[in-house]
Structures are given as structure tokens and as C-alpha cells.
Design a protein around this motif. Structure first.
Motif, PDB file in Angstrom:
ATOM      1  N   SER A   1       0.813  -1.218   0.000  1.00 19.84           N
ATOM      2  CA  SER A   1       0.000   0.000   0.000  1.00 19.84           C
ATOM      3  C   SER A   1       0.846   1.267   0.000  1.00 19.84           C
ATOM      4  O   SER A   1       0.461   2.280  -0.591  1.00 19.84           O
ATOM      5  CB  SER A   1      -0.939   0.002   1.210  1.00 19.84           C
ATOM      6  N   GLU A   2       2.031   1.226   0.647  1.00 20.80           N
ATOM      7  CA  GLU A   2       2.903   2.406   0.673  1.00 20.80           C
ATOM      8  C   GLU A   2       3.506   2.694  -0.711  1.00 20.80           C
ATOM      9  O   GLU A   2       3.866   3.829  -1.014  1.00 20.80           O
ATOM     10  CB  GLU A   2       4.040   2.230   1.686  1.00 20.80           C
TER      11      GLU A   2
ATOM     12  N   GLN B   1       0.858   4.210  -4.910  1.00 15.22           N
ATOM     13  CA  GLN B   1       0.752   5.429  -5.713  1.00 15.22           C
ATOM     14  C   GLN B   1       1.849   5.489  -6.772  1.00 15.22           C
ATOM     15  O   GLN B   1       1.585   5.790  -7.944  1.00 15.22           O
ATOM     16  CB  GLN B   1       0.804   6.671  -4.820  1.00 15.22           C
ATOM     17  N   GLN B   2       3.088   5.194  -6.362  1.00 10.05           N
ATOM     18  CA  GLN B   2       4.183   5.234  -7.322  1.00 10.05           C
ATOM     19  C   GLN B   2       4.022   4.132  -8.369  1.00 10.05           C
ATOM     20  O   GLN B   2       4.337   4.344  -9.545  1.00 10.05           O
ATOM     21  CB  GLN B   2       5.525   5.067  -6.593  1.00 10.05           C
TER      22      GLN B   2
ATOM     23  N   CYS C   1       1.242   3.031  -9.606  1.00  7.60           N
ATOM     24  CA  CYS C   1       0.249   3.493 -10.586  1.00  7.60           C
ATOM     25  C   CYS C   1       0.874   4.517 -11.543  1.00  7.60           C
ATOM     26  O   CYS C   1       0.602   4.503 -12.749  1.00  7.60           O
ATOM     27  CB  CYS C   1      -0.954   4.112  -9.867  1.00  7.60           C
ATOM     28  N   ILE C   2       1.720   5.402 -11.016  1.00  5.42           N
ATOM     29  CA  ILE C   2       2.411   6.386 -11.868  1.00  5.42           C
ATOM     30  C   ILE C   2       3.308   5.662 -12.871  1.00  5.42           C
ATOM     31  O   ILE C   2       3.333   5.990 -14.067  1.00  5.42           O
ATOM     32  CB  ILE C   2       3.231   7.362 -11.005  1.00  5.42           C
TER      33      ILE C   2
ATOM     34  N   SER D   1      -8.367  11.720 -15.429  1.00  7.85           N
ATOM     35  CA  SER D   1      -7.777  10.827 -14.428  1.00  7.85           C
ATOM     36  C   SER D   1      -6.831   9.820 -15.081  1.00  7.85           C
ATOM     37  O   SER D   1      -7.029   9.383 -16.214  1.00  7.85           O
ATOM     38  CB  SER D   1      -8.871  10.085 -13.659  1.00  7.85           C
TER      39      SER D   1
ATOM     40  N   ARG E   1      -4.760   4.671 -11.164  1.00  8.05           N
ATOM     41  CA  ARG E   1      -4.839   4.970  -9.732  1.00  8.05           C
ATOM     42  C   ARG E   1      -5.603   3.862  -9.012  1.00  8.05           C
ATOM     43  O   ARG E   1      -6.214   2.997  -9.653  1.00  8.05           O
ATOM     44  CB  ARG E   1      -5.561   6.310  -9.506  1.00  8.05           C
ATOM     45  N   SER E   2      -5.608   3.934  -7.683  1.00  7.59           N
ATOM     46  CA  SER E   2      -6.453   3.029  -6.903  1.00  7.59           C
ATOM     47  C   SER E   2      -7.805   3.706  -6.710  1.00  7.59           C
ATOM     48  O   SER E   2      -7.910   4.933  -6.701  1.00  7.59           O
ATOM     49  CB  SER E   2      -5.818   2.714  -5.549  1.00  7.59           C
TER      50      SER E   2
ATOM     51  N   ILE F   1      -7.270  -1.341  -8.698  1.00 11.60           N
ATOM     52  CA  ILE F   1      -6.361  -0.473  -9.455  1.00 11.60           C
ATOM     53  C   ILE F   1      -6.939  -0.383 -10.857  1.00 11.60           C
ATOM     54  O   ILE F   1      -7.318  -1.398 -11.451  1.00 11.60           O
ATOM     55  CB  ILE F   1      -4.943  -1.063  -9.514  1.00 11.60           C
TER      56      ILE F   1
END
Length: 637
Positions: free
Chosen positions: A133-134, A137-138, A140-141, A177, A180-181, A207
């Protein structure tokens, strides 16, 4: 090969209207449409190969694209289509989700496509549902940037959810958009619940590629099959662009085609009310459809419709053809009146000129085909009862065991009781041990499937005995396509068709009743109906088939539109109660059934509400008032 884009206009039903804001093409069957889409993809792959370029595909999961993937696999194996230059990016994945889980999209894609073609493993990109989870975000980028590094998607295949989501871009998603999650809408989770054996097992997050990512694709094709998609497709194709229906963002994409089957397109203006779009050729079926629509629109019984009602609502052409509203109203009223009968097997020694069924033979041999072991009483329990009471030789044929719809808890209860009674001998201990230790990805053992099937078989016999059918006339076909132990079923084979043919040949029926749920191309009802249609095709040359009429009923979710109904069987209040009690015999499907859908009502409640609603529609059109009506449409083979 089929040419890209323009071929849909040639092969399907396309007609540009002022109501529609997205190019869409309608096909009679999802299979035909899927083959054309697969050929467009194949052509793109080959063109890119000739140019020495990679072909970048955005791929979808779910039931909609399965037949597209089947055709691509066939093209690879039989016609040499190579996937060596193909790079794929999947739209989405549940989160959290292990890729080895049978519900993962990683598993889905390999099962339906990747394991069967020569795509390079390093060219397969599917969102990882195991990302910490940490780091999500990266991740998904990076997924987004990898797509852009290839210059974006050459082709994006989409389905559509009932919330209007594409990918897992739920209502509220922004037009720009990216990957992303996202938290899944409750309705999306409800729709996924059957595959997960209950909504409690469906992940709450996912995701997904973003709307902006999808819209950057050079070509987009969206697939939609079945009546459950009809309302959201009308909103998407004819409504305004709105974040509450994310698929409407595709109105602003210059190279998008929606590929629909007839059921999915049924709410579009050009399909539902074509007289509002163009001049019509007024067939008898279209006349009835239009008059019923006008009656419902004006809330007037058919016999009270006026010339002004017709002229004010785009039907002046029909009126000019028929002369006056008076004459047309009487004609359509009588047509509906003639569908109503209390004698579904035909009334003996009566003039059957204006009746839906023949009077002779007065005592008929009847087969009621039921896909699952409760569809017979849920969908046509009143008619079933009437056929038995009126002396016909009624046979019930349960096409599948229905074992997948029995919960583990229900099976465990029976297994523990059987241990006490020692009725299953040594098998009971192994069943109990398996069920208590069953993992999420474990497929039911043969013994467990046998027990679950036995539960449903016993319930069915309880219901048929209650309605007066001798056990010898109850047939458990256990069609092999169903017996996989998982929600995903096998394909129809000759073994399935032979079982159907053998029963029909043995009974030589005058009437066949079957579930006419044509909406879901991958559901059990549709496969069971296909098995009947194929059996009829093989048997139609026999002389006894000349006397066989086939009537289709609908299931627990939908009813025939009034203008489609060719036989309407009224039920008295007492018969409604009798039907309810017959449904109650199917105890394992009561009080929290596994495949409930988004309708929280129990099946008996759904059935009664549906039958009451059909009766009310008839009454509102100006016909007699009944407590409930079961409806049927004849199939001509």
C-alpha cells in the motif's frame, strides 16, 4: 479479414440519429459481433507487424470480451495470427488480489488468452494487486508512464458496468484521471458477487487505468451484451456528458464504436420507439409495440386512445395507414385479448382460432426444461400447476444440478446430519473435513458437488410432488457443461446435446417450455437454451416434431415486454399461494441465496411482484383484471 471500423456499419445495424452521440452498431448475436471485433484486432496486429512496429493493446476482462479472446485464439491456432509483436496493458485489477487467485484478472487473462497464444511474457502488463500500500501510488504512476513510453494504446477494448464505469472508473471519476487506486461502487461489487461466491468476498478496492488513459487510445471499441446493460447504454449514448456516468466521456473521443447485441440496445430510441426517429414500415409486431407504448405514455387504456394521441406522439404515419384510431385500437386490443388463456395446454373441443394454443390433442405430452432446479416453479409455477390439473402428461427436466448455488454452510449442515444418520457412509467424514478446511481458491471435490446436487435434487422432488407430478416424470439431466465445480462453466459439447435429444426423442412432446433468458451470453440459462435450440435443430426432421410447440418463459429478473407476449396465463390468488409454497420447497435458495444479484428480495417475492406487474400492465391497457399473470413467447424452430 474484416476491415477496421467501417466493417461494423456493413455487418451490423447502424443508423445515425439525432438522439445518439456515440457511434454504435447492433448485432443479433454477441458471438457474431465478437468475431468481427477480434478480426479488427487481428488486422491491426498484422498491419503493425508489416510495419515492424509493436501493437499496443488495452484489454478488458469480464464476460463481455470472452468470445473475442476465443476468436483471437482460434485465429492464432488455425490461421497463424502471431502475437510476437503485441504488447498488452490490462485495464484493471482488484486490490488486494494475489495473481494466482482464480478471481484475479491475471488468472482470467491467462486462462482466456495469454496461455494459448505466442505473446512474450515480458509484453504482458496487468496491474499488480499485491503491491504494498505504501508503494501503490508510485506503482500506478509507473504503470501510466510505461503506457506512454510506447506512445499510448493503439486499441482499447472496453466493457461497461451498470454504474457506467469503464475499467473501474466509477461515478465521480475525472475526465483527465490516470492510473490509480479506487474504491468500488456497491453495485459493481454486487455484480461481481457470483464469481466470488458472495459479496462479502468481493474486494472493496481496485487499481484501474484512468479515463484520461483510456481516452488517449487511438481506437476504442466497447462491448455490451444483455438487457441488464440497456438502461446504462441509453444514458451513455444519448445522455449528456457527466462524471456520474463515466462512459459518457467517450462521446468526446473521435474513434469510438459501441458494439451491442439486440438486448443491450433495447432502450435506445431508434430501437424502442423508431417512429420518433424516422418513417417506419409498420409491421404487425411494430404496430402492437407502438400502441402499447402510446397507451402507457398517455396512461390511457388502448380503447380510449384518440387520433390526437397518435398525431401528437409521432405516430401519424401509422394512423394514416390504419384509417382511424378507433379501428386500430380495436384491432390491437383484440390481439392482446387473444393472448390470455386459462388453458396453457389448449382447451379441449374449443374453437382455437383465436387462442394461443391448439385444442388438439386434448391431452398433451409436455416437457418443462428448467436450467436450475427451481426455475420451473419460480418462472412458471402457476402454469405448471394448471397443466397438471388439466390432465396433461407433464415432465420436468432439470438441466443442471445447481450444485454451485448451494452454500458451503448448507452443505456442511447436511453432511453433519448424514453422519449422525450414517446415510452417506464413509464419504460424510471426508466431505465435512473438506468443507471445514476449504480455502478461497479450492474447487469443490466431487463428493461435495454430489452432496450439493443431492440437496437440490431432493428439494426439486419435494416441489414436483407437491404439484402432483410422479417421480418417474422428473428428469435430472446433469448436463456436463455445468459440472466444473466453479462459477465458470464449460462449453456445450455433443454430450450435452445428446442428453437433450435423448429425452425429447423418448417423450415426443407436444409442448416444450424453456427459459428464454437470451440476455446473458455466458450465463447458465443461455447455455441451457442453446442446448435446446441445437437439439431442436437436430431433431426437427422427425415427424413428431411437427406437432411440437416451444414456449419460452423468462426468469426471476426480467419479464417479456407486453407486446412480445403470445400466451398470458392468469393466476387466481389461491394459485399464487400454491406457487409460493412450491418455491418454498427449494429451501437452500431461500433466506440469503448465493446469487441474489442487486435485488435483495427473495425469489418468491420477485416472482409474485413480477406476475402482479404483468397483470397490472394488462389491466392498465384496458383488459381484464387478474391477481397475477405468467407470460410466454413462442419460439418457431
Amino acid at each position: 479479414m474484416i476491415k477496421e471500423g467501417i466493417s461494423y456499419r456493413e455487418a451490423g445495424k447502424f443508423e445515425e440519429t439525432r438522439f445518439e452521440k456515440i457511434h454504435n452498431v447492433i448485432f443479433d448475436s454477441s458471438k457474431e459481433a465478437s468475431v468481427l471485433v477480434a478480426h479488427e484486432i487481428a488486422n491491426l496486429i498484422q498491419r503493425k507487424e508489416e510495419l515492424g512496429e509493436p501493437c499496443i493493446l488495452g484489454l478488458a476482462t469480464g464476460s463481455s470480451p470472452i468470445k473475442v479472446y476465443e476468436e483471437l485464439v482460434r485465429l492464432h491456432k488455425e490461421e497463424g495470427l502471431s502475437f510476437a509483436n503485441v504488447v498488452t496493458f490490462n485495464l484493471d485489477e482488484y486490490y488486494p488480489m494475489d495473481k494466482n487467485n482464480i478471481q484475479s484478472y491475471h488468472h482470467f487473462m491467462h486462462e482466456h488468452l495469454f496461455n494459448h497464444v505466442n505473446i512474450l511474457p515480458e509484453n504482458i502488463n496487468i496491474p499488480d494487486g499485491n503491491v504494498n500500500s505504501e508503494e501503490l501510488q508510485q506503482y500506478c504512476i509507473d504503470y501510466e508512464m510505461k503506457i506512454k513510453s510506447y506512445g499510448g494504446l493503439d486499441f482499447q477494448l472496453l466493457g461497461i458496468g451498470r454504474t457506467g464505469h469503464i475499467g473501474f472508473n466509477e461515478p465521480g471519476s475525472h475526465i483527465n484521471s490516470g492510473t490509480r487506486s479506487i474504491t468500488l461502487d456497491h453495485l459493481t461489487r454486487v455484480d461481481a458477487a457470483p464469481a466470488f461466491l458472495g459479496i462479502d468476498n468481493v474486494p472493496r478496492k481496485a487499481i484501474t487505468m484512468g479515463i484520461g488513459t483510456v481516452r488517449a487510445a487511438k481506437r476504442i471499441v466497447l462491448l455490451a451484451w444483455g438487457i441488464s446493460k440497456a438502461d446504462i447504454l441509453k444514458s451513455t449514448i444519448e445522455g449528456e456528458v457527466s462524471s456520474q456516468v463515466p462512459a459518457t466521456y467517450l462521446q468526446e473521443h473521435s474513434n469510438t464504436t459501441f458494439v451491442l447485441d439486440s438486448e443491450a440496445s433495447s432502450e435506445l430510441t431508434r430501437v424502442k420507439t423508431p417512429w420518433l426517429v424516422k418513417s417506419c414500415i409498420w409491421t404487425e409486431e411494430l404496430k402492437l409495440k407502438a400502441v402499447v407504448w402510446l397507451s402507457e405514455l398517455t396512461t390511457k387504456p388502448i380503447l380510449k386512445l384518440t387520433d390526437k394521441d397518435y398525431n401528437d406522439n409521432g405516430m401519424s404515419g401509422l394512423l394514416a395507414e390504419e384509417g382511424t384510431a378507433y379501428n386500430l385500437n380495436i384491432k390491437m386490443f383484440n390481439q392482446l385479448q387473444h393472448t390470455i388463456t386459462g388453458w396453457p395446454g389448449g382447451k379441449p373441443d374449443a374453437d382455437d382460432t383465436n387462442r394461443p394454443e391448439r385444442s388438439n390433442p386434448s391431452k398433451k405430452r409436455v416437457i418443462i426444461f428448467s436450467p436450475h432446479p427451481d426455475d420451473d416453479v419460480i418462472s412458471m409455477g402457476g402454469t405448471f400447476d394448471r397443466l397438471v390439473e388439466q390432465g396433461h402428461e407433464v415432465h420436468i427436466a432439470y438441466q443442471t444440478s445447481g450444485n454451485i448455488a448451494v452454500s458451503n454452510e448448507e452443505a456442511l449442515k447436511f453432511a453433519e446430519v448424514s453422519t449422525v444418520l450414517n446415510s452417506l457412509s464413509s464419504e460424510s467424514d471426508s466431505i465435512i473435513n473438506f468443507l471445514k478446511n476449504k480455502g478461497k481458491n479450492d474447487i469443490d471435490s466431487v463428493e461435495v458437488r454430489k452432496l450439493k446436487g443431492l440437496i437440490r435434487r431432493s428439494e426439486s422432488l419435494g416441489a414436483t410432488r407437491y404439484l402432483g407430478v410422479p417421480d418417474a416424470n422428473v428428469h435430472f439431466l446433469d448436463l456436463p457443461f455445468y459440472e466444473t465445480g466453479t462459477v465458470k462453466k464449460g462449453n456445450l459439447t455433443d454430450a450435452d446435446i445428446k442428453i437433450m435429444c435423448d429425452l425429447i426423442e423418448d417423450i415426443k412432446p407436444h409442448q416444450i417450455y424453456a427459459a428464454g433468458d437470451l440476455a446473458d451470453p455466458h450465463g447458465t440459462h443461455k447455455v441451457c437454451l442453446d442446448s435446446l435450440f441445437e437439439a431442436l435443430k437436430r431433431l426437427k426432421h422427425h415427424s413428431y416434431m411437427d406437432d411440437c410447440w416451444v414456449w419460452l418463459y423468462r426468469g426471476a429478473w426480467h419479464e417479456w415486454e407486453t407486446y412480445h407476449i403470445e400466451m398470458a396465463v392468469p393466476m387466481s390468488p389461491d394459485q399464487v399461494l400454491k406457487k409460493r409454497h412450491a418455491i418454498f420447497y427449494h429451501q437452500s435458495q431461500k433466506d440469503g441465496v448465493m446469487f441474489q444479484g442487486d435485488d435483495s428480495r427473495e425469489f418468491w417475492v420477485r416472482a409474485e411482484d413480477r406476475n402482479r406487474a404483468t397483470a397490472k400492465k394488462y389491466n392498465d391497457l384496458g383488459l381484464a383484471e387478474y391477481a397475477a399473470i405468467e407470460a410466454f413467447k413462442r419460439y418457431h424452430f
